[in-house]
Motif scaffolding. Structure first.
Motif, PDB file in Angstrom:
ATOM      1  N   GLN A  60      39.971 107.496  64.736  1.00 21.60           N
ATOM      2  CA  GLN A  60      38.769 107.620  65.811  1.00 21.60           C
ATOM      3  C   GLN A  60      37.469 107.418  65.140  1.00 21.60           C
ATOM      4  O   GLN A  60      36.809 106.584  65.379  1.00 21.60           O
ATOM      5  CB  GLN A  60      38.725 108.843  66.575  1.00 21.60           C
ATOM      6  N   ALA A  61      37.357 107.963  63.797  1.00 24.40           N
ATOM      7  CA  ALA A  61      36.213 107.506  63.232  1.00 24.40           C
ATOM      8  C   ALA A  61      36.032 105.991  62.765  1.00 24.40           C
ATOM      9  O   ALA A  61      34.851 105.581  62.789  1.00 24.40           O
ATOM     10  CB  ALA A  61      35.916 108.423  61.818  1.00 24.40           C
ATOM     11  N   VAL A  62      37.250 105.322  62.297  1.00 25.45           N
ATOM     12  CA  VAL A  62      37.160 104.124  61.772  1.00 25.45           C
ATOM     13  C   VAL A  62      36.857 103.236  63.011  1.00 25.45           C
ATOM     14  O   VAL A  62      36.243 102.440  63.155  1.00 25.45           O
ATOM     15  CB  VAL A  62      38.588 103.772  61.089  1.00 25.45           C
ATOM     16  N   LEU A  63      37.490 103.667  64.094  1.00 24.82           N
ATOM     17  CA  LEU A  63      37.663 102.984  65.416  1.00 24.82           C
ATOM     18  C   LEU A  63      36.169 103.080  65.786  1.00 24.82           C
ATOM     19  O   LEU A  63      35.643 101.751  66.411  1.00 24.82           O
ATOM     20  CB  LEU A  63      38.428 103.498  66.443  1.00 24.82           C
ATOM     21  N   SER A  64      35.443 103.932  65.904  1.00 24.61           N
ATOM     22  CA  SER A  64      34.105 104.083  66.406  1.00 24.61           C
ATOM     23  C   SER A  64      33.142 103.081  65.599  1.00 24.61           C
ATOM     24  O   SER A  64      32.064 102.750  66.080  1.00 24.61           O
ATOM     25  CB  SER A  64      33.693 105.436  66.241  1.00 24.61           C
ATOM     26  N   LYS A  65      33.470 102.785  64.481  1.00 22.71           N
ATOM     27  CA  LYS A  65      32.506 101.934  63.624  1.00 22.71           C
ATOM     28  C   LYS A  65      32.877 100.454  63.655  1.00 22.71           C
ATOM     29  O   LYS A  65      32.152  99.604  63.009  1.00 22.71           O
ATOM     30  CB  LYS A  65      32.715 102.402  62.175  1.00 22.71           C
ATOM     31  N   ILE A  66      33.866  99.920  64.660  1.00 19.75           N
ATOM     32  CA  ILE A  66      34.192  98.684  64.657  1.00 19.75           C
ATOM     33  C   ILE A  66      33.492  98.167  65.722  1.00 19.75           C
ATOM     34  O   ILE A  66      33.574  98.755  66.970  1.00 19.75           O
ATOM     35  CB  ILE A  66      35.775  98.465  64.795  1.00 19.75           C
ATOM     36  N   GLN A  81      35.163  97.162  68.799  1.00 21.82           N
ATOM     37  CA  GLN A  81      35.502  98.399  69.539  1.00 21.82           C
ATOM     38  C   GLN A  81      37.049  98.302  69.718  1.00 21.82           C
ATOM     39  O   GLN A  81      37.741  98.975  70.767  1.00 21.82           O
ATOM     40  CB  GLN A  81      34.989  98.661  70.989  1.00 21.82           C
ATOM     41  N   ARG A  82      37.805  97.714  68.689  1.00 21.58           N
ATOM     42  CA  ARG A  82      39.173  97.758  68.794  1.00 21.58           C
ATOM     43  C   ARG A  82      39.898  97.178  67.450  1.00 21.58           C
ATOM     44  O   ARG A  82      39.099  96.850  66.744  1.00 21.58           O
ATOM     45  CB  ARG A  82      39.926  96.841  69.837  1.00 21.58           C
ATOM     46  N   PHE A  83      41.119  97.627  67.298  1.00 19.82           N
ATOM     47  CA  PHE A  83      41.874  97.330  66.096  1.00 19.82           C
ATOM     48  C   PHE A  83      42.561  95.763  66.356  1.00 19.82           C
ATOM     49  O   PHE A  83      42.791  95.601  67.538  1.00 19.82           O
ATOM     50  CB  PHE A  83      42.910  98.205  65.787  1.00 19.82           C
ATOM     51  N   GLY A  84      42.533  94.976  65.151  1.00 24.09           N
ATOM     52  CA  GLY A  84      42.927  93.587  65.584  1.00 24.09           C
ATOM     53  C   GLY A  84      44.421  93.611  65.812  1.00 24.09           C
ATOM     54  O   GLY A  84      44.984  94.630  65.638  1.00 24.09           O
ATOM     55  N   GLU A  85      45.096  92.532  66.504  1.00 32.13           N
ATOM     56  CA  GLU A  85      46.227  92.300  66.572  1.00 32.13           C
ATOM     57  C   GLU A  85      46.795  91.372  65.504  1.00 32.13           C
ATOM     58  O   GLU A  85      46.300  90.347  65.257  1.00 32.13           O
ATOM     59  CB  GLU A  85      46.544  91.664  67.945  1.00 32.13           C
ATOM     60  N   PRO A  86      48.017  91.652  65.065  1.00 30.07           N
ATOM     61  CA  PRO A  86      48.831  91.042  63.733  1.00 30.07           C
ATOM     62  C   PRO A  86      49.008  89.579  64.267  1.00 30.07           C
ATOM     63  O   PRO A  86      48.490  88.584  63.220  1.00 30.07           O
ATOM     64  CB  PRO A  86      50.091  91.695  63.749  1.00 30.07           C
ATOM     65  N   GLU A  87      49.174  89.093  65.092  1.00 29.29           N
ATOM     66  CA  GLU A  87      49.318  87.793  65.281  1.00 29.29           C
ATOM     67  C   GLU A  87      48.075  86.899  65.763  1.00 29.29           C
ATOM     68  O   GLU A  87      47.683  86.079  65.342  1.00 29.29           O
ATOM     69  CB  GLU A  87      50.507  87.336  66.396  1.00 29.29           C
ATOM     70  N   SER A  88      47.594  87.177  67.098  1.00 25.32           N
ATOM     71  CA  SER A  88      46.324  86.583  67.504  1.00 25.32           C
ATOM     72  C   SER A  88      44.940  86.710  66.836  1.00 25.32           C
ATOM     73  O   SER A  88      44.360  85.878  66.940  1.00 25.32           O
ATOM     74  CB  SER A  88      46.347  87.149  69.079  1.00 25.32           C
ATOM     75  N   VAL A  98      38.206  90.015  58.557  1.00 23.86           N
ATOM     76  CA  VAL A  98      38.821  90.042  59.894  1.00 23.86           C
ATOM     77  C   VAL A  98      38.916  91.471  60.431  1.00 23.86           C
ATOM     78  O   VAL A  98      39.997  92.194  60.611  1.00 23.86           O
ATOM     79  CB  VAL A  98      40.188  89.350  59.915  1.00 23.86           C
ATOM     80  N   ASP A  99      37.963  92.187  60.681  1.00 25.49           N
ATOM     81  CA  ASP A  99      37.783  93.641  60.715  1.00 25.49           C
ATOM     82  C   ASP A  99      36.961  93.934  62.147  1.00 25.49           C
ATOM     83  O   ASP A  99      36.504  95.272  62.061  1.00 25.49           O
ATOM     84  CB  ASP A  99      37.230  94.270  59.646  1.00 25.49           C
ATOM     85  N   GLY A 100      36.567  92.958  63.051  1.00 23.81           N
ATOM     86  CA  GLY A 100      35.855  93.295  64.005  1.00 23.81           C
ATOM     87  C   GLY A 100      34.403  93.518  63.913  1.00 23.81           C
ATOM     88  O   GLY A 100      33.728  94.155  64.745  1.00 23.81           O
TER      89      GLY A 100
END
Length: 252
Positions: free
Chosen positions: A204-210, A213-220, A244-246
């Motif tokens: 959650q700490a990592v997500l809050s710093k993006i 506000q989301r983790f990337g999708e492997p393909e798209s 590629v980290d939002g």
């Protein structure tokens, strides 16, 4: 409409699942023939069935990348199967989390033997083939290495070693028309899901710093950037770490 990787061939490590499979899927949808290399035979066979829906010539090679003496043979097998090699993607990497105080040589051996050394030896083995095709190399960095995340000493050391040797390769291989770049991703994957379940507060700490506000999708998300780096669109880009980290890390 011409697909961006039509006629291209690629070797992708760690591609039975997660980011590697996402990249392989993005590649075949753009017309590439791919060889996915992975330790997990069951997932690898399933992945190649999925990929063959788009590209019937794609193949799976079961291999342990820690057996470094086998790596040149893998490259040769792929190049002979397809008749050439255009793209090398060094995605595979395994590691354990430990504080510096608790990190052991075995931790470093795992991280370097699955990440750094395969990346190096596969680049070395692929070079003669990539000279012929003026090919592309995509390696993988990590925000953990760039920022020095706690409890990631062995992983960070290997990832930053990969970044360093990739910059050397960009300088050495550039005269042959070979591009060498890195992707530093934040992405959903089986490994991330396991890590998130074991470290929910850290997740959650990592997500809050993006910022996005989301983790990337492997393909798209990750795969599409890999397509760009593997295509002629990136011909004048080399030696770069692409975040590629939002928006989590802004390199200066």
């Amino acid at each position: 409409m011409t697909k961006r990787l039509e006629g291209k061939t690629a070797l992708i490590t760690g591609a039975a699942s997660g980011i590697g499979k996402g990249i392989a899927t993005a590649f075949v949808k753009e017309g590439a023939k791919v060889a996915i290399v992975d330790l997990n035979e069951e997932l690898g066979n399933q992945a190649i069935k999925d990929l063959q829906e788009y590209q019937s010539d794609s193949i799976f090679i079961q291999a342990n990348l820690m057996e470094h003496e086998q790596l040149a043979g893998i490259v040769k097998k792929v190049a002979e199967h397809f008749g050439k090699l255009d793209i090398l993607v060094n995605n595979a990497h395994a590691s354990r989390q430990n504080s510096i105080e608790a990190t052991t040589k075995a931790d470093f051996d795992l991280s370097f033997n699955t990440g750094f050394y395969p990346t190096f030896y596969l680049m070395q083995a692929a070079l003669p083939y990539l000279k012929e095709t003026k090919g592309k190399i995509i390696n993988f960095a990590s925000g953990a290495g760039i920022e020095g995340h706690a409890n990631q000493a062995s992983y960070v050391a290997a990832k930053e070693a990969i970044r360093g040797v990739s910059r050397v390769a960009a300088n050495e291989f550039g005269p042959y028309g070979i591009n060498v770049n890195l992707i530093s991703p934040i992405s959903n994957s089986p490994g991330v899901e396991k890590w998130a379940s074991e470290n929910p507060e850290y997740y959650q700490a990592v997500l809050s710093k993006i910022p996005l506000q989301r983790f990337g999708e492997p393909e798209s998300d990750i795969g599409r950037v890999a397509v760009f780096l593997a295509s002629a669109d990136s011909d004048y880009i080399t030696g770069q770490t692409i975040m590629v980290d939002g928006g989590s890390i802004k390199l200066r």
